[in-house]
Design a protein around this motif. Structure first.
Motif, PDB file in Angstrom:
ATOM      1  N   TYR A 251       5.735 -13.988  10.001  1.00 55.89           N
ATOM      2  CA  TYR A 251       5.756 -13.323   8.378  1.00 55.89           C
ATOM      3  C   TYR A 251       6.137 -11.840   8.979  1.00 55.89           C
ATOM      4  O   TYR A 251       5.836 -11.277  10.771  1.00 55.89           O
ATOM      5  CB  TYR A 251       4.144 -13.532   7.775  1.00 55.89           C
ATOM      6  CG  TYR A 251       4.082 -14.268   6.505  1.00 55.89           C
ATOM      7  CD1 TYR A 251       4.015 -14.273   5.619  1.00 55.89           C
ATOM      8  CD2 TYR A 251       3.212 -15.164   7.366  1.00 55.89           C
ATOM      9  CE1 TYR A 251       4.209 -15.462   4.497  1.00 55.89           C
ATOM     10  CE2 TYR A 251       3.148 -16.762   6.516  1.00 55.89           C
ATOM     11  CZ  TYR A 251       3.901 -16.315   4.833  1.00 55.89           C
ATOM     12  OH  TYR A 251       2.984 -17.234   4.156  1.00 55.89           O
ATOM     13  N   PRO A 252       7.359 -11.563   8.429  1.00 58.83           N
ATOM     14  CA  PRO A 252       7.937  -9.900   9.039  1.00 58.83           C
ATOM     15  C   PRO A 252       6.569  -9.534   8.258  1.00 58.83           C
ATOM     16  O   PRO A 252       5.693  -9.025   8.456  1.00 58.83           O
ATOM     17  CB  PRO A 252       8.412  -9.932   8.259  1.00 58.83           C
ATOM     18  CG  PRO A 252       9.075 -11.318   6.691  1.00 58.83           C
ATOM     19  CD  PRO A 252       7.925 -11.352   7.063  1.00 58.83           C
ATOM     20  N   ALA A 253       6.648  -7.986   9.854  1.00 59.36           N
ATOM     21  CA  ALA A 253       5.734  -6.975  10.551  1.00 59.36           C
ATOM     22  C   ALA A 253       5.897  -6.606   8.851  1.00 59.36           C
ATOM     23  O   ALA A 253       4.524  -4.613   8.596  1.00 59.36           O
ATOM     24  CB  ALA A 253       6.191  -6.743  11.674  1.00 59.36           C
ATOM     25  N   SER A 254       7.056  -5.617   8.592  1.00 57.98           N
ATOM     26  CA  SER A 254       7.545  -4.800   7.487  1.00 57.98           C
ATOM     27  C   SER A 254       6.468  -5.200   6.089  1.00 57.98           C
ATOM     28  O   SER A 254       6.877  -6.480   5.644  1.00 57.98           O
ATOM     29  CB  SER A 254       8.619  -4.590   7.264  1.00 57.98           C
ATOM     30  OG  SER A 254       9.503  -4.055   6.137  1.00 57.98           O
ATOM     31  N   MET A 255       6.161  -4.607   5.462  1.00 57.78           N
ATOM     32  CA  MET A 255       5.539  -4.607   4.044  1.00 57.78           C
ATOM     33  C   MET A 255       6.059  -4.486   2.909  1.00 57.78           C
ATOM     34  O   MET A 255       6.012  -4.190   1.893  1.00 57.78           O
ATOM     35  CB  MET A 255       4.078  -3.971   4.293  1.00 57.78           C
ATOM     36  CG  MET A 255       3.008  -4.696   5.061  1.00 57.78           C
ATOM     37  SD  MET A 255       2.621  -6.829   4.666  1.00 57.78           S
ATOM     38  CE  MET A 255       2.241  -7.710   5.489  1.00 57.78           C
ATOM     39  N   VAL A 256       7.294  -3.331   3.065  1.00 59.36           N
ATOM     40  CA  VAL A 256       8.298  -4.144   2.551  1.00 59.36           C
ATOM     41  C   VAL A 256       9.731  -4.530   2.388  1.00 59.36           C
ATOM     42  O   VAL A 256       9.790  -4.806   3.844  1.00 59.36           O
ATOM     43  CB  VAL A 256       9.093  -2.097   2.356  1.00 59.36           C
ATOM     44  CG1 VAL A 256       7.346  -1.201   1.563  1.00 59.36           C
ATOM     45  CG2 VAL A 256       9.176  -1.598   3.213  1.00 59.36           C
ATOM     46  N   GLY A 257      10.444  -4.655   1.502  1.00 58.80           N
ATOM     47  CA  GLY A 257      12.181  -5.198   1.515  1.00 58.80           C
ATOM     48  C   GLY A 257      12.766  -4.467   2.633  1.00 58.80           C
ATOM     49  O   GLY A 257      12.633  -3.524   2.546  1.00 58.80           O
ATOM     50  N   VAL A 258      13.241  -5.810   3.878  1.00 54.49           N
ATOM     51  CA  VAL A 258      14.371  -4.853   4.628  1.00 54.49           C
ATOM     52  C   VAL A 258      15.854  -5.680   3.924  1.00 54.49           C
ATOM     53  O   VAL A 258      16.256  -6.600   4.470  1.00 54.49           O
ATOM     54  CB  VAL A 258      14.077  -5.278   5.903  1.00 54.49           C
ATOM     55  CG1 VAL A 258      14.296  -4.847   6.530  1.00 54.49           C
ATOM     56  CG2 VAL A 258      12.789  -4.561   6.136  1.00 54.49           C
ATOM     57  N   PRO A 259      16.302  -4.788   4.318  1.00 58.89           N
ATOM     58  CA  PRO A 259      17.670  -5.220   3.248  1.00 58.89           C
ATOM     59  C   PRO A 259      18.659  -5.971   4.826  1.00 58.89           C
ATOM     60  O   PRO A 259      18.612  -5.459   5.839  1.00 58.89           O
ATOM     61  CB  PRO A 259      18.969  -3.731   3.693  1.00 58.89           C
ATOM     62  CG  PRO A 259      18.086  -2.635   3.275  1.00 58.89           C
ATOM     63  CD  PRO A 259      16.570  -3.243   3.319  1.00 58.89           C
TER      64      PRO A 259
END
Length: 400
Positions: A251-259
């Motif tokens: 899973y991505p580490a960022s908890m917001v969307g990344v373009p």
């Protein structure tokens, strides 16, 4: 002539703060309002820090420093606070519905009042941006730029739609155990990622994912989360689960969307976003007593009350404030932190320097449009939803 000396201004502010403190019902749980204010401000600051409008020729496009500096992902852990908002929303709605039933208020009237608080400010946003979009297109602005601006301005509306659906379902969710929607999210992700299911299946989590903290709020109302052990269990369990999903499940580490990212934890919500939300809810529950102590200070409470009275205005207009600042800045050329690529720490430092300007632009939006939010039912009766201005609260009454 009005005295505008520093001492006079301080006296006026002290009197205003004292009035807000005195007008607040004694039984009101100020920690709930503090959590809501922190959640709203977390979203605003998060968007301002990770959203860039890059001027590329004659076109504006969105970008994020998380694209180029992925090691900044922990920033998203601090400012992705939507789970706390749904926790508080579930708690307040469940409590309010129970109070309404006790007073004989029918469901449709209770729901209409709550939804009016959510959607009345939306009319102003939609009206303004419809006019702006038409004017930009007629003036020859590139369609890609107009699409970027409108999409960014209206992006907060998805949250309101989900929140409205959960609010309408409050009578059904009041007794729902949070493990049931959590199980839905788990199985959807197993099908989507583990068995190569269709990506569109993930949109099932849009309701189920945010239903988890909303149901936790209902459990809080029922008194099931009063023990400190509940908060510790949620914090520890949510943290461990999220860390495991990021470290070993991809899973991505960022908890917001990344373009440009292949998978977003937020759009739609993934299991990692939900377990991260559980950790946030646990921390929020652990902070309740400390927040109640802080909120006994009149200055701190006045600030929180102001944010709560304008929560929807702040939420709906903060992206417009960002775009207005960006568009105005173009008159001076391509400015660092506003129009340049967010690909180094210089951009981050410049964006931090722009935050007071963005706050000033948001203050202008607040002054122009706050009446759309504060002109509701409670205002016409001479009282707000946070403070009661003209008459004392009857003993034993509940104010939600």
């Amino acid at each position: 002539m009005t005295d505008l000396s520093p001492n006079a201004v301080r006296d006026v502010m002290r009197q205003a703060v004292a009035r807000v403190d005195a007008a607040t019902p004694a039984h009101r749980d100020r920690a709930v309002d503090a959590l809501r204010a922190l959640a709203v401000l977390g979203v605003v600051l998060g968007h301002w820090l990770v959203t860039a409008l890059v001027a590329d020729g004659g076109t504006l496009r969105t970008a994020s420093p998380l694209q180029h500096l992925p090691w900044l992902a922990p920033v998203s852990w601090l400012f992705q606070t939507l789970a706390v908002f749904f926790l508080v929303g579930g708690h307040v709605a469940t409590r309010g519905y129970a109070s309404a039933r006790a007073r004989g208020i029918p469901y449709h009237r209770w729901l209409r009042t709550r939804l009016a608080r959510l959607f009345k400010p939306v009319a102003a946003v939609l009206s303004l941006w419809t006019a702006v979009a038409v004017a930009l297109l007629l003036s020859g602005t590139e369609y890609a730029t107009v699409r970027t601006l409108v999409k960014l301005a209206l992006s907060p509306l998805w949250f309101l739609l989900v929140f409205a659906v959960l609010t309408a379902a409050t009578p059904l969710l009041a007794r729902l155990h949070p493990l049931w929607p959590l199980a839905v999210v788990l199985h959807v992700d197993l099908l989507r990622f583990g068995l190569d299911g269709p990506d569109r299946l993930g949109w099932s989590n849009l309701a189920a994912g945010w239903m988890v903290p909303y149901a936790l709020g209902a459990a809080w109302t029922r008194g099931e989360l009063e023990r400190r052990r509940s908060g510790l269990l949620l914090l520890a369990g949510g943290t461990a689960a999220t860390a495991g999903l990021v470290a070993w499940a991809g899973y991505p580490a960022s908890m917001v969307g990344v373009p440009g990212a292949e998978v977003s934890n937020l759009n739609p919500p993934t299991l990692a976003a939900v377990t991260f939300g559980l950790a946030q809810c646990g921390l929020a529950l652990l902070l309740r007593e400390r927040l109640r102590a802080v909120m006994r200070r009149p200055v701190a409470w006045a600030a929180v009350a102001l944010v709560n009275l304008s929560a929807m205005t702040i939420f709906l207009w903060h992206q417009t404030a960002l775009m207005a600042t960006t568009a105005t800045g173009l008159l001076l050329g391509r400015l660092p932190g506003l129009h340049t690529r967010p690909d180094d720490l210089g951009w981050v430092a410049a964006r931090l320097a722009w935050l007071p300007v963005l706050a000033g632009a948001l203050a202008v939006c607040w002054a122009a449009f706050r009446s759309w939010e504060q002109g509701g039912v409670g205002r016409r009766r001479g009282r707000s939803r946070v403070v009661r201005a003209h008459r004392p609260t009857p003993k034993g009454a509940r104010h939600v």
